[in-house]
Design an enzyme around this catalytic site. Structure first.
Site, PDB file in Angstrom:
ATOM      1  N   ASP A 194      -1.451   5.090  -6.296  1.00 39.64           N
ATOM      2  CA  ASP A 194      -0.018   4.932  -5.996  1.00 39.64           C
ATOM      3  C   ASP A 194       0.800   6.120  -6.479  1.00 39.64           C
ATOM      4  O   ASP A 194       1.905   6.365  -5.995  1.00 39.64           O
ATOM      5  CB  ASP A 194       0.498   3.638  -6.612  1.00 39.64           C
ATOM      6  N   ASN A 216      -2.821   3.469 -10.406  1.00 40.42           N
ATOM      7  CA  ASN A 216      -3.253   2.614  -9.292  1.00 40.42           C
ATOM      8  C   ASN A 216      -3.158   1.157  -9.732  1.00 40.42           C
ATOM      9  O   ASN A 216      -2.761   0.854 -10.864  1.00 40.42           O
ATOM     10  CB  ASN A 216      -4.683   2.990  -8.858  1.00 40.42           C
ATOM     11  N   GLY A 260       0.868  -1.178   0.000  1.00 39.65           N
ATOM     12  CA  GLY A 260       0.000   0.000   0.000  1.00 39.65           C
ATOM     13  C   GLY A 260       0.901   1.223   0.000  1.00 39.65           C
ATOM     14  O   GLY A 260       1.849   1.312   0.789  1.00 39.65           O
TER      15      GLY A 260
HETATM   16  O1  MRU Z   1       0.687  -3.486  -4.870  1.00 41.17           O
HETATM   17  P1  MRU Z   1       0.000  -2.902  -3.670  1.00 41.17           P
HETATM   18  O2  MRU Z   1      -0.891  -3.876  -2.973  1.00 41.17           O
HETATM   19  O3  MRU Z   1       0.953  -2.196  -2.739  1.00 41.17           O
HETATM   20  O4  MRU Z   1      -0.935  -1.800  -4.340  1.00 41.17           O
HETATM   21  C1  MRU Z   1      -1.769  -1.027  -3.556  1.00 41.17           C
HETATM   22  C2  MRU Z   1      -2.699  -0.216  -4.336  1.00 41.17           C
HETATM   23  O5  MRU Z   1      -2.703  -0.174  -5.538  1.00 41.17           O
HETATM   24  C3  MRU Z   1      -3.580   0.647  -3.542  1.00 41.17           C
HETATM   25  O6  MRU Z   1      -4.799   0.828  -4.177  1.00 41.17           O
HETATM   26  C4  MRU Z   1      -2.882   1.984  -3.382  1.00 41.17           C
HETATM   27  O7  MRU Z   1      -1.576   1.802  -2.904  1.00 41.17           O
HETATM   28  C5  MRU Z   1      -3.589   2.867  -2.480  1.00 41.17           C
HETATM   29  S1  MRU Z   1      -3.275   2.419  -0.827  1.00 41.17           S
HETATM   30  C6  MRU Z   1      -4.068   3.440   0.223  1.00 41.17           C
END
Ligand code: MRU
Length: 361
Positions: free
Chosen positions: A241, A251, A54
């Protein structure tokens, strides 16, 4: 937020500043296992392996990783090495680079003897600010959900993708902060939760929502368009992201397809975005944002519990199967109805008005 009634953050400082504790997200939703990260290498591994994940959370974890690196060696060279190594652990979410840059700026001019303690304090400030930012995002996001309820006069149907909940941040979450605060204020709502292949972060979202008592339904990633065509979704709220100054939203892979379907069906599409997720330097999102390319086994193999309730992994595609696994995509600003920030909700083109930037020299 709470686990079994106990207020918990997804990352916390250990006693005597030995390091940080985190929830090992690779074990969820089947088990809440905690890890102690006491070296920079352990933090780097946890980020890379997505034990912590995240965008906001990896930023905070990275900040503590840098502080731990400086404890071992506070020289300029060690600072530069730690910044480089941690930043490379996950390239797409800009929160990691943002936090590392802020940490470096906080200590770079200090004598080496003072750097470690100052870095630890700065990491703590970044963590606490993350909580406050996400709480504020939730206030504005909950107002949007409440407004839909007022207009429609019935339970609000929200769709979300991936996990933008409290475990993706230090607390509250981003997209889910809005959901939690609307739910807590008594707005009747239900969340459609995209499974989010290949890593199934939707299972983490379902786990969070269940723990908070929010009605929800897990769906296959491909079901969202169908549900929108049948009027089953009132609004989409996702996390991000990296968001550009123009309001393009990078994202989790699959977000773009949801935005296209939402546009085609007149469903509002919002991204909940803490300001450290905005990369003011990017002009062309498709050309400039590095998209993490993850290993093929994330698609070839699936993990869960076996019939005996034990963790198990199965192979669903032969090991030689060619696989492409881009982890993020970009939703162009034209498909985004609004960006929910800690300073309010802005149309993509008006994002910069909420965060005036110093004029370039
Ligand atoms: O690959 P991840 O699980 O780290 O990706 C997370 C996401 O894409 C979330 O939607 C994004 O980081 C927002 S977290 C508040």
């Amino acid at each position: 937020m709470k686990i079994d009634g106990v207020a918990t953050r997804s990352l916390w400082p250990l006693a005597d500043e030995r390091g940080v504790g985190v929830i090992d997200q690779t074990r969820l939703p089947h088990m809440v296992a905690k890890l102690e990260l006491t070296t920079m290498a352990a933090v780097e591994h946890a980020i890379r392996a997505m034990q912590v994940r995240g965008a906001p959370l990896i930023g905070v974890a990275g900040a503590y990783g840098l502080a731990l690196a400086l404890r071992a060696d506070a020289s300029d060279a060690a600072l530069a090495d730690a910044h480089r190594a941690l930043n490379a652990a996950r390239p797409t979410a800009v929160n990691l680079r943002w936090a590392l840059d802020r940490m470096r700026a906080a200590v770079a001019l200090l004598p080496a003897a003072e750097r470690s303690a100052a870095a630890w304090r700065e990491a703590g400030r970044i963590a606490d600010e993350d909580v406050e930012i996400n709480r504020a995002i939730g206030v504005y996001g909950a107002q949007l959900i409440a407004e839909v309820h007022r207009r429609r006069g019935r339970r609000v149907q929200v769709l979300t993708h991936c996990n933008a909940g409290w475990i993706a941040t230090v607390d509250y979450g981003t997209a889910l902060s809005a959901v939690y605060q609307a739910h807590d204020a008594g707005v009747p709502l239900h969340v459609w939760v995209d499974e989010t292949r290949p890593r199934n972060q939707g299972l983490l979202t379902a786990w969070e929502l269940a723990a908070h008592g929010v009605p929800h339904t897990l769906i296959a990633d491909n079901a969202g368009g169908h549900l929108m065509q049948h009027g089953e979704i009132d609004l989409v709220i996702v996390g991000a992201d990296r968001v550009t100054a123009r309001g393009d939203v990078c994202n989790k892979i699959g977000t773009y397809l949801k935005a296209l379907a939402a546009h085609d069906n007149g469903v509002p599409f919002y991204a909940a975005v803490p300001s450290p997720t905005i990369d003011w330097s990017v002009r062309d999102a498709l050309a400039e944002i590095p998209i993490e390319d993850r290993g093929g086994d994330e698609l070839r193999r699936v993990s869960g519990l076996n019939a005996g309730g034990e963790p198990a992994e199965v192979q669903i595609a032969p090991p030689a199967t060619a696989v492409a696994n881009p982890a993020f995509d970009v939703t162009p600003a034209r498909l985004v109805s609004g960006i929910i920030t800690e300073r309010g909700v802005a149309a993509p083109a008006a994002l910069a008005h909420l965060f005036p930037q110093p004029a370039a020299e």
